[in-house]
Design a protein around this motif. Structure first.
Motif, PDB file in Angstrom:
ATOM      1  N   VAL A  13       5.584   5.943 -13.119  1.00 13.32           N
ATOM      2  CA  VAL A  13       5.028   4.651 -12.714  1.00 13.32           C
ATOM      3  C   VAL A  13       6.099   3.878 -11.958  1.00 13.32           C
ATOM      4  O   VAL A  13       7.295   4.107 -12.131  1.00 13.32           O
ATOM      5  CB  VAL A  13       4.543   3.824 -13.931  1.00 13.32           C
ATOM      6  N   VAL A  14       5.653   2.994 -11.107  1.00 11.71           N
ATOM      7  CA  VAL A  14       6.574   2.087 -10.422  1.00 11.71           C
ATOM      8  C   VAL A  14       6.708   0.842 -11.287  1.00 11.71           C
ATOM      9  O   VAL A  14       5.721   0.160 -11.577  1.00 11.71           O
ATOM     10  CB  VAL A  14       6.053   1.728  -9.022  1.00 11.71           C
ATOM     11  N   ASP A  15       7.925   0.563 -11.718  1.00  8.11           N
ATOM     12  CA  ASP A  15       8.174  -0.604 -12.555  1.00  8.11           C
ATOM     13  C   ASP A  15       9.346  -1.396 -11.992  1.00  8.11           C
ATOM     14  O   ASP A  15       9.863  -1.084 -10.903  1.00  8.11           O
ATOM     15  CB  ASP A  15       8.425  -0.180 -14.008  1.00  8.11           C
ATOM     16  N   ASP A  16       9.779  -2.387 -12.745  1.00 10.14           N
ATOM     17  CA  ASP A  16      10.863  -3.242 -12.260  1.00 10.14           C
ATOM     18  C   ASP A  16      12.140  -2.456 -12.026  1.00 10.14           C
ATOM     19  O   ASP A  16      12.932  -2.789 -11.124  1.00 10.14           O
ATOM     20  CB  ASP A  16      11.128  -4.365 -13.280  1.00 10.14           C
ATOM     21  N   ALA A  17      12.336  -1.376 -12.774  1.00  8.24           N
ATOM     22  CA  ALA A  17      13.589  -0.624 -12.664  1.00  8.24           C
ATOM     23  C   ALA A  17      13.664   0.209 -11.392  1.00  8.24           C
ATOM     24  O   ALA A  17      14.758   0.454 -10.872  1.00  8.24           O
ATOM     25  CB  ALA A  17      13.751   0.281 -13.892  1.00  8.24           C
ATOM     26  N   ASN A  18      12.528   0.686 -10.897  1.00  6.15           N
ATOM     27  CA  ASN A  18      12.581   1.587  -9.727  1.00  6.15           C
ATOM     28  C   ASN A  18      11.831   1.068  -8.509  1.00  6.15           C
ATOM     29  O   ASN A  18      11.787   1.733  -7.474  1.00  6.15           O
ATOM     30  CB  ASN A  18      12.059   2.971 -10.102  1.00  6.15           C
ATOM     31  N   ALA A  67       0.822  -1.210   0.000  1.00  5.99           N
ATOM     32  CA  ALA A  67       0.000   0.000   0.000  1.00  5.99           C
ATOM     33  C   ALA A  67       0.858   1.262   0.000  1.00  5.99           C
ATOM     34  O   ALA A  67       0.513   2.252  -0.649  1.00  5.99           O
ATOM     35  CB  ALA A  67      -0.925  -0.016   1.213  1.00  5.99           C
ATOM     36  N   ALA A  68       1.966   1.250   0.737  1.00  9.04           N
ATOM     37  CA  ALA A  68       2.830   2.426   0.794  1.00  9.04           C
ATOM     38  C   ALA A  68       3.385   2.763  -0.580  1.00  9.04           C
ATOM     39  O   ALA A  68       3.468   3.933  -0.979  1.00  9.04           O
ATOM     40  CB  ALA A  68       3.967   2.191   1.785  1.00  9.04           C
ATOM     41  N   VAL A  69       3.773   1.742  -1.336  1.00 13.27           N
ATOM     42  CA  VAL A  69       4.315   1.965  -2.679  1.00 13.27           C
ATOM     43  C   VAL A  69       3.228   2.510  -3.603  1.00 13.27           C
ATOM     44  O   VAL A  69       3.466   3.406  -4.422  1.00 13.27           O
ATOM     45  CB  VAL A  69       4.906   0.649  -3.229  1.00 13.27           C
ATOM     46  N   ARG A  70       2.003   1.971  -3.478  1.00 10.30           N
ATOM     47  CA  ARG A  70       0.913   2.456  -4.309  1.00 10.30           C
ATOM     48  C   ARG A  70       0.607   3.933  -4.027  1.00 10.30           C
ATOM     49  O   ARG A  70       0.312   4.713  -4.937  1.00 10.30           O
ATOM     50  CB  ARG A  70      -0.327   1.598  -4.099  1.00 10.30           C
ATOM     51  N   LEU A  71       0.673   4.332  -2.749  1.00  5.73           N
ATOM     52  CA  LEU A  71       0.449   5.746  -2.414  1.00  5.73           C
ATOM     53  C   LEU A  71       1.547   6.611  -3.000  1.00  5.73           C
ATOM     54  O   LEU A  71       1.276   7.671  -3.579  1.00  5.73           O
ATOM     55  CB  LEU A  71       0.392   5.917  -0.891  1.00  5.73           C
ATOM     56  N   PHE A  72       2.795   6.184  -2.877  1.00  2.00           N
ATOM     57  CA  PHE A  72       3.905   6.962  -3.433  1.00  2.00           C
ATOM     58  C   PHE A  72       3.719   7.134  -4.936  1.00  2.00           C
ATOM     59  O   PHE A  72       3.874   8.237  -5.476  1.00  2.00           O
ATOM     60  CB  PHE A  72       5.232   6.263  -3.142  1.00  2.00           C
ATOM     61  N   ALA A  73       3.373   6.053  -5.636  1.00  2.00           N
ATOM     62  CA  ALA A  73       3.194   6.118  -7.083  1.00  2.00           C
ATOM     63  C   ALA A  73       2.069   7.068  -7.456  1.00  2.00           C
ATOM     64  O   ALA A  73       2.187   7.847  -8.418  1.00  2.00           O
ATOM     65  CB  ALA A  73       2.916   4.717  -7.631  1.00  2.00           C
ATOM     66  N   LEU A  97      10.437   1.275  -2.706  1.00  2.00           N
ATOM     67  CA  LEU A  97      10.168   0.535  -1.473  1.00  2.00           C
ATOM     68  C   LEU A  97      11.126   0.957  -0.368  1.00  2.00           C
ATOM     69  O   LEU A  97      10.724   1.098   0.792  1.00  2.00           O
ATOM     70  CB  LEU A  97      10.272  -0.971  -1.732  1.00  2.00           C
ATOM     71  N   ARG A  98      12.413   1.182  -0.731  1.00  2.00           N
ATOM     72  CA  ARG A  98      13.375   1.626   0.289  1.00  2.00           C
ATOM     73  C   ARG A  98      12.980   3.005   0.844  1.00  2.00           C
ATOM     74  O   ARG A  98      13.083   3.256   2.050  1.00  2.00           O
ATOM     75  CB  ARG A  98      14.789   1.673  -0.299  1.00  2.00           C
TER      76      ARG A  98
END
Length: 1016
Positions: free
Chosen positions: A447-452, A430-436, A457-458
């Protein structure tokens, strides 16, 4: 100059003074030119408009003469080949402003901006001062134009109702729309809106009955069935379940999506369905407020089982939101709830209102309402909140409360829901979804993808999953890369780890992010952010610039930067800070600078209040009331600061706000300041501030009757002066009775009020003919000023002497006097029209207490005008001595049913005021109806309930108490208990004597005499 045709024709100078135009023909000519402002009007059309289609042969010359006279008075009339043209900006004419605002409002409604639509449409309606072209309606052109404008007004009323329905104002509209339906019974749109409003208020059965009434009316009047649109509303109600949650009072609109709390949301909604007190706990920035708002406004209809077990459905009714973060003093908590609930006070006049404990007002206002109350940010005043919540839940069985706080209230029955940080684990944390989500808002395409994904998350882990911290970090992507955000956060946390280790870890995290955001601001941005913290409830652009220092142009740029960096929120033309950010920025304002900025803040709002004060008695009254309403928090903060730091400024500010407080029913929140000022200033006013001192004394007297004598004395000292604050005339009349004349009346409003005062004095002396003349003159005077309060007050008084039966009684004592010209109407229909206009004006002013009183008056009129014993039993011994004899005549007649509906509507509004005597007036009316129907046990119970609500030592309560006692006396007569009847009549007569009401005293004496004649 400004011009008005939405009401009587009006012309006002730039400073608001009314300008005389001339006789009927000149006024009609000007009205035609105003309706075509900026465009030429053909000579023939003007002549026919003035003289009719059969205009005399010299009409053109007569028109030219009229134009010349009008040009000499006002100027600005040109003549060309196409005719005469009035050279004036259409924006200075109310009808053209109305049409522009109405068009903009409809456009906003079509685009789904319901709040903006409601504001624009409300502003359009506020321009109306009465029926269009009211004083030139006999001119040949006027009838058609007035009908067109009335059609436009009603259409805007319907559009406004649509916008308000979308905003959740179902309960308010359920009480208001019947007036529109009654006035326009063949219009189907308001009937459909009333059905939806009733359904949204939990009154589905009544909503369906509205459709049946519409079906019957349309068949009888037009021979047609309801339209497919109205039929569609009916079908939707038949298919729907129980009514949904309705009103959302003061709930902040959310500008961003709600991310990552689905499980918490479901849990909180389930807890609210089962428990009456739920508290959300957690550190600052964890998202308690947002979760509470979402849970309250998405509340389900499913609820806990009813008594005895089993499942059931229960609607939650209204949702009311109260932000307690600005409160530094726990004693202010009850008043904050009173404000949020919209409970009015009777006003400043102790003789009318008297002291009333704010907690008891809350109980009275909530006792019969189904409300979900959201109390936000309770941690600073948790002890006082806990005590108040315990009292309210015990006294109000349909009340539920949702609390957000950093600590629990500690009450029996409290259910806790600790709000955790956002999840950092699992698929798509959920935290990552809010950041995105928040990053995409400032950097489109992010967008949050495999590269970032790992970097995001960190960052979220470093921020402990705290939503506010994540939002602040994401906002930095406007100017930094994701890697730069992570690196700077790492540096900040390493630095701060050497700081205070005793603070809670999550609190350190949030503070670190706020401080990091602060350090990235420029020096001017930091200065503005720190200075903005002196505002309470946000700041408009001009106020921020004036108080905080930068020019308005610079302020626009700086505020835009602060909004972009998520330190300031913008909406509806105002700027505000989240509480956590506000606390941090306030710490950056040192003591000396803070006092300077607070002084500038107080000076700005003193200037605003003094500028607004004269406008509150003129045609722009509603607009200025709205401006002051928007600044309520800032005015309160300025008043409290000045009371300690600059008592003279506080005295001036309190005086400038006195009339606004009277109109809005707000004196309660200013009582403590007034008492403190009196303690500081002493028993005599500062030089040159006599009027301000008396108004301060009046505020203090609302809660402390020991000030009454001093207040009366000081008011008398001002008797012969030219007053800067005309409201003092109202105070003096209410406290000391009618003046003997001789004052220097400085302005048209004061002259109109003096006429109203004279009319009331004549009425108390039983001289109704003189009263009628005075009330009509007062009405004309208030119409000229544009003051809606004065107009509705004069209309109400005039309606009281426009009753046909009263005229018949007067005929025997008027020595042949022609009473028709005295009051202009001599029948029940005239009184109805007067009251209808007064009710409409009270609704526009938001004067709930006045509206309630007028609805009761209108119902009383229905009773009084139908040739049967009125609500006071005025018919004497031949009236209801044997009630059963009359029941068959009155039990089911239409006017009695209509009167009961009007009393019930008044009772609904009265519950919202929270003032017991306001509710008592409506209950008294319902008791009168029950008595007339022969339902004596029901009537007695209602009278006794009403009597309990008007026990205070005040004029309003006493006059209601007198009418109740008369009603109880009539019941006692019907039950053959002459001793009880005699006791009630004697008490009623004593009250009438105490307040100098000779007709009422005579009435009670007649009842007593009738008992003696009958030998009972």
């Amino acid at each position: 100059m400004r011009f008005g045709v939405l009401g009587a024709l009006g012309v006002w100078s730039a400073d608001g003074e009314a300008i005389a135009v001339g006789g009927p023909r000149l006024r009609a000519l000007l009205a035609m030119l105003l309706l075509h402002a900026g465009r030429p009007v053909d000579v023939r059309l003007l002549a026919e408009g003035l003289y009719g289609p059969e205009a005399p042969g010299d009409a053109a010359h007569a028109l030219q003469s009229q134009v010349s006279r009008l040009r000499r008075r006002l100027g600005g009339i040109e003549f060309g080949a196409a005719g005469y043209r009035l050279v004036v900006d259409p924006g200075d004419i109310d009808v053209h402003r109305f049409e522009r605002l109405a068009g903009s409002g409809r456009q906003a409604l079509a685009l789904g901006d319901h709040g903006g639509a409601a504001r624009l449409l409300g502003e359009a309606l506020d321009l109306w001062r009465g029926p269009a072209l009211a004083d030139v309606i006999d001119a040949p052109f006027a009838g058609e134009q007035a009908a067109r404008l009335e059609e436009a007004r009603v259409a805007v009323l319907e559009d406004l109702a649509e916008a308000r329905l979308a905003g959740g104002e179902h309960r308010d509209l359920a009480a208001e729309l019947p007036q529109i339906v009654a006035a326009h019974p063949l219009r189907e749109r308001p009937r459909g809106q009333l059905m939806r409003a009733l359904y949204g208020s939990g009154r589905k059965a009544e909503a369906l009955q509205v459709f049946e009434d519409a079906r019957r009316t349309l068949a009888e009047e037009l021979g047609v069935d309801p339209s497919p649109e109205l039929g569609g509303v009916h079908l939707a109600l038949l298919r729907a379940g129980p009514s949904p949650v309705g009103v959302r009072g003061g709930v902040p609109a959310q500008l961003t999506s709600f991310v990552g709390r689905d499980g918490d949301l479901e849990r909180v909604r389930a807890l609210l369905a089962e428990h009456r007190l739920v508290t959300l706990t957690g550190p600052g920035g964890v998202g308690k407020t947002r979760l509470a708002i979402e849970a309250a406004t998405q509340a389900p209809a499913e609820a806990a089982g009813q008594e005895g077990g089993g499942s059931g459905r229960r609607e939650w009714g209204e949702v009311r939101f109260v932000d307690l973060a600005p409160l530094a003093d726990g004693a202010a908590v009850p008043q904050a709830l009173i404000n949020a609930l919209g409970l009015r006070e009777a006003g400043l006049v102790p003789a009318l209102s008297g002291p009333l404990d704010p907690v008891e007002r809350l109980v009275a206002g909530l006792a019969e309402r189904r409300v979900l109350l959201v109390l936000d940010n309770c941690e600073r005043v948790v002890t006082e909140v806990a005590a108040l919540v315990r009292r309210l839940l015990a006294a109000c069985p349909d009340l539920r409360i949702l609390v957000t706080s950093r600590e629990r209230l500690g009450l029996t029955g409290e259910t806790l829901h600790p709000v955790p940080p956002l999840s950092l684990d699992g698929g798509g944390p959920a935290a990552v979804r809010l950041f995105a989500d928040r990053a995409a808002a400032v950097r489109p395409g992010f967008v949050v993808d495999d590269a970032n994904a790992e970097t995001v998350l960190r960052v979220c882990r470093a921020l402990d999953g705290l939503p506010l911290a994540i939002e602040l970090a994401a906002a930095r992507l406007r100017s930094l890369t994701l890697e730069e955000v992570e690196a700077r956060l790492d540096d900040r946390f390493r630095l701060l780890s050497r700081g205070d280790r005793s603070a809670a870890p999550r609190h350190r995290t949030l503070r670190s992010v706020v401080e990091w955001s602060w350090d990235l601001l420029s020096r001017p941005e930091q200065e503005l952010a720190a200075r903005l913290t002196v505002f309470s409830g946000g700041a408009a652009l001009q106020a921020a610039a004036r108080v905080c220092g930068p020019s308005e142009g610079e302020a626009v740029e700086l505020l835009a930067d602060l909004v972009d960096k998520s330190l300031v929120e913008a909406g509806a033309g105002r700027y505000r800070m989240l509480e956590t950010v506000h606390e941090f920025c306030a710490e950056r304002l040192d003591g000396g600078e803070r006092e300077q900025v607070r002084a500038a803040h107080a000076a700005y709002f003193l200037d605003l209040a003094q500028t607004a004060e004269p406008h509150l008695r003129g045609p722009d009254q509603v607009e200025w009331l709205a401006r002051l309403d928007a600044e309520r928090g800032n005015l309160h903060a300025a008043l409290h600061w000045a009371a300690a730091a600059d008592p003279v400024l506080a005295l001036r500010l309190l005086a400038a706000l006195s009339w606004q407080g009277q109109l809005r029913g707000l004196p309660g929140e200013r009582i403590a300041v007034a008492a403190r000022l009196l303690g500081t200033i002493g028993d005599e006013p500062p030089a040159g501030l006599d009027e301000e001192y008396v108004l301060c004394l009046a505020h203090a007297a609302v809660a402390d009757n020991t000030h009454d004598r001093r207040l009366r004395d000081h008011l008398e000292r001002l008797a012969d002066r030219r007053l800067r604050y005309p409201f003092l005339r109202v105070l003096r009349f209410m406290m000391n009775g009618p003046s003997g004349g001789g004052e220097v009346l400085a302005d048209p409003w004061s002259r109109a009020f003096a006429l109203l005062e004279s009319g009331v004095a004549s009425l108390l002396d039983g001289e109704r003919a003189a009263a009628g003349r005075a009330f009509r003159a007062a009405l004309e005077g208030f119409r000229a000023t544009g003051d809606r309060w004065g107009i509705l007050t004069a209309l109400e008084q005039l309606a009281g002497v426009a009753d046909e039966r009263d005229l018949e009684r007067l005929a025997g004592v008027a020595d042949g006097m022609d009473l028709g010209p005295v009051i202009g109407v001599a029948d029940e229909t005239g009184a109805a029209a007067l009251l209808a206009e007064a009710i409409d004006l009270a609704g526009r002013l938001g004067a709930v207490e006045d509206l309630t009183r007028l609805l009761v008056s209108n119902a009383d009129r229905l009773v009084n005008a139908n040739g049967l014993p009125d609500a006071d039993g005025v018919a004497g011994a031949d009236g209801l001595a044997d009630v059963s004899r009359d029941v068959s005549r009155v039990a089911d007649v239409g006017w009695l049913i209509a009167a009961r509906a009007e009393y019930e509507r008044a009772a609904e509004f009265a519950r919202r005021t929270g003032t017991p005597e306001t509710q008592a007036g409506a209950l008294r009316g319902l008791a009168d109806v029950a008595r007339l129907r022969g339902e004596l046990p029901v009537a007695r119970e209602l009278y006794e309930r009403a009597l309990r609500g008007c026990g205070r030592a005040s004029m309003g309560a006493a006059l209601t108490r007198r009418r109740i006692l008369i009603g109880l006396g009539r019941i006692a007569e019907a039950e053959r208990d002459t001793d009880e009847a005699r006791a009630h009549y004697r008490q009623a007569r004593a009250i009438a004597h105490e307040y100098g009401d000779r007709p009422a005293a005579s009435e009670a004496t007649e009842f007593l005499a009738a008992l003696e004649v009958d030998g009972r």
